[in-house]
Design an enzyme around this catalytic site. Structure first.
Site, PDB file in Angstrom:
ATOM      1  N   ASN A 106      -2.030   6.901  -2.994  1.00 50.81           N
ATOM      2  CA  ASN A 106      -1.890   5.467  -2.708  1.00 50.81           C
ATOM      3  C   ASN A 106      -2.440   5.194  -1.314  1.00 50.81           C
ATOM      4  O   ASN A 106      -2.509   6.092  -0.475  1.00 50.81           O
ATOM      5  CB  ASN A 106      -0.405   5.086  -2.758  1.00 50.81           C
ATOM      6  CG  ASN A 106      -0.163   3.609  -2.503  1.00 50.81           C
ATOM      7  OD1 ASN A 106      -0.904   2.753  -3.013  1.00 50.81           O
ATOM      8  ND2 ASN A 106       0.841   3.284  -1.702  1.00 50.81           N
ATOM      9  N   HIS A 108      -1.805   2.516   1.997  1.00 50.57           N
ATOM     10  CA  HIS A 108      -0.815   1.567   2.537  1.00 50.57           C
ATOM     11  C   HIS A 108      -1.286   1.105   3.918  1.00 50.57           C
ATOM     12  O   HIS A 108      -1.754   1.930   4.717  1.00 50.57           O
ATOM     13  CB  HIS A 108       0.553   2.259   2.638  1.00 50.57           C
ATOM     14  CG  HIS A 108       1.626   1.353   3.128  1.00 50.57           C
ATOM     15  ND1 HIS A 108       2.227   0.410   2.320  1.00 50.57           N
ATOM     16  CD2 HIS A 108       2.183   1.212   4.357  1.00 50.57           C
ATOM     17  CE1 HIS A 108       3.122  -0.259   3.024  1.00 50.57           C
ATOM     18  NE2 HIS A 108       3.115   0.203   4.267  1.00 50.57           N
ATOM     19  N   ASP A 140       5.224   9.633  -4.628  1.00 48.54           N
ATOM     20  CA  ASP A 140       6.399  10.111  -5.364  1.00 48.54           C
ATOM     21  C   ASP A 140       7.157   8.886  -5.867  1.00 48.54           C
ATOM     22  O   ASP A 140       6.607   7.775  -5.843  1.00 48.54           O
ATOM     23  CB  ASP A 140       7.252  11.071  -4.518  1.00 48.54           C
ATOM     24  CG  ASP A 140       7.780  10.432  -3.247  1.00 48.54           C
ATOM     25  OD1 ASP A 140       7.811   9.185  -3.185  1.00 48.54           O
ATOM     26  OD2 ASP A 140       8.154  11.165  -2.319  1.00 48.54           O
ATOM     27  N   GLU A 141       8.404   9.086  -6.304  1.00 48.78           N
ATOM     28  CA  GLU A 141       9.078   7.937  -6.914  1.00 48.78           C
ATOM     29  C   GLU A 141       9.717   6.988  -5.898  1.00 48.78           C
ATOM     30  O   GLU A 141      10.282   5.980  -6.264  1.00 48.78           O
ATOM     31  CB  GLU A 141      10.069   8.344  -8.016  1.00 48.78           C
ATOM     32  CG  GLU A 141      11.039   9.474  -7.754  1.00 48.78           C
ATOM     33  CD  GLU A 141      10.409  10.856  -7.724  1.00 48.78           C
ATOM     34  OE1 GLU A 141      10.892  11.655  -6.910  1.00 48.78           O
ATOM     35  OE2 GLU A 141       9.466  11.142  -8.476  1.00 48.78           O
TER      36      GLU A 141
HETATM   37  C1  GRF Z   1      -4.020  -3.117   0.580  1.00 44.21           C
HETATM   38  O1  GRF Z   1      -3.716  -3.590   1.862  1.00 44.21           O
HETATM   39  C2  GRF Z   1      -3.327  -1.815   0.313  1.00 44.21           C
HETATM   40  O2  GRF Z   1      -3.189  -1.019   1.451  1.00 44.21           O
HETATM   41  C3  GRF Z   1      -1.966  -2.262  -0.165  1.00 44.21           C
HETATM   42  O3  GRF Z   1      -2.206  -3.408  -0.935  1.00 44.21           O
HETATM   43  C4  GRF Z   1      -3.428  -4.024  -0.500  1.00 44.21           C
HETATM   44  C5  GRF Z   1      -4.300  -4.109  -1.709  1.00 44.21           C
HETATM   45  O4  GRF Z   1      -5.497  -4.788  -1.430  1.00 44.21           O
HETATM   46  N1  GRF Z   1      -1.292  -1.205  -0.894  1.00 44.21           N
HETATM   47  P1  GRF Z   1      -6.691  -4.715  -2.490  1.00 44.21           P
HETATM   48  O5  GRF Z   1      -6.112  -5.166  -3.825  1.00 44.21           O
HETATM   49  O6  GRF Z   1      -7.175  -3.298  -2.530  1.00 44.21           O
HETATM   50  O7  GRF Z   1      -7.724  -5.662  -1.989  1.00 44.21           O
END
Ligand code: GRF
Length: 195
Positions: A106, A108, A140-141
């Site tokens: 993921n 973030h 993870d969860e």
């Molecule tokens: C991004 O800021 C990502 O880090 C977060 O949600 C947002 C998604 O943006 N998890 P996009 O849909 O990739 O434009």
């Protein structure tokens, strides 16, 4: 390496991954499917424009386990080996996580473990930190939890608003995700990681 991407919205990170694969930046990778839990996710059109199969799998009042089981089945049917979450706004159930051990990642928009959850950029802005950034991590969860793979700092500049800071973080996310994928994929092809 067959990649599946899960989205819920805009899909700019998803588009960055597909473009990197199509541009040859991630050799031996293919994005085989993009799955959204929202039928109106703007990212769906971006995936279709790029010739990638899209699926909408909505929760529709089912349990999280039932919803996740349908997504896992769709990913497995297409031979997905690595799952990339890109703005996917749901926590994965333990059975989803166990279906792809150490193969779900993921991105973030903060330096985890700082500022997990929604509006991470605003959380960092309101906390007044001078340095924030973005993180690619194993999933993870738990929410925005799991071992960190790669992080990049983004400095708060004088005059920044939440919007300008968020835009600079997003720009970095797009290249950080590709860099993390390159590292992971090369690790797999070295045979250094167990399946
Ligand atoms: C991004 O800021 C990502 O880090 C977060 O949600 C947002 C998604 O943006 N998890 P996009 O849909 O990739 O434009």
């Amino acid at each position: 390496m067959n990649i599946g991407i899960l989205i819920s919205g805009r899909g700019s990170n998803m588009a960055a991954i597909i473009d990197a694969v199509m541009g040859g930046e991630l050799p031996d990778c293919e994005v085989v499917v993009v799955i959204s839990d929202k039928s109106d996710a703007a990212g769906l059109a971006k995936a279709r424009e790029r010739g990638v199969e899209t699926l909408v799998i909505e929760r529709r009042g089912r349990t999280r386990e039932e919803h996740d089981a349908e997504i896992v089945a769709a990913l497995k049917e297409r031979g997905v080996e690595l799952v990339c979450l890109a703005g996917y706004m749901r926590l994965l159930s333990p059975s989803f996580v166990q279906a792809f051990p150490n193969k779900i990642i993921n991105i973030h928009p903060s330096l985890l473990p700082a500022f997990p959850g929604l509006d991470a950029q605003k959380q960092a802005f309101d906390a007044g930190v001078e340095i924030t950034g973005c993180t690619v991590h194993y999933v993870d969860e738990l929410l925005d939890h799991g071992p960190v793979i790669l992080q990049r700092q983004v400095r708060r500049l004088p005059g920044d608003t939440v919007e300008t800071l968020s835009a600079r973080i997003l720009e970095q996310e797009h290249t950080l995700y590709i860099e993390a994928l390159r590292i992971l994929v090369s690790t797999y092809s070295d045979g250094a990681a167990s399946a």
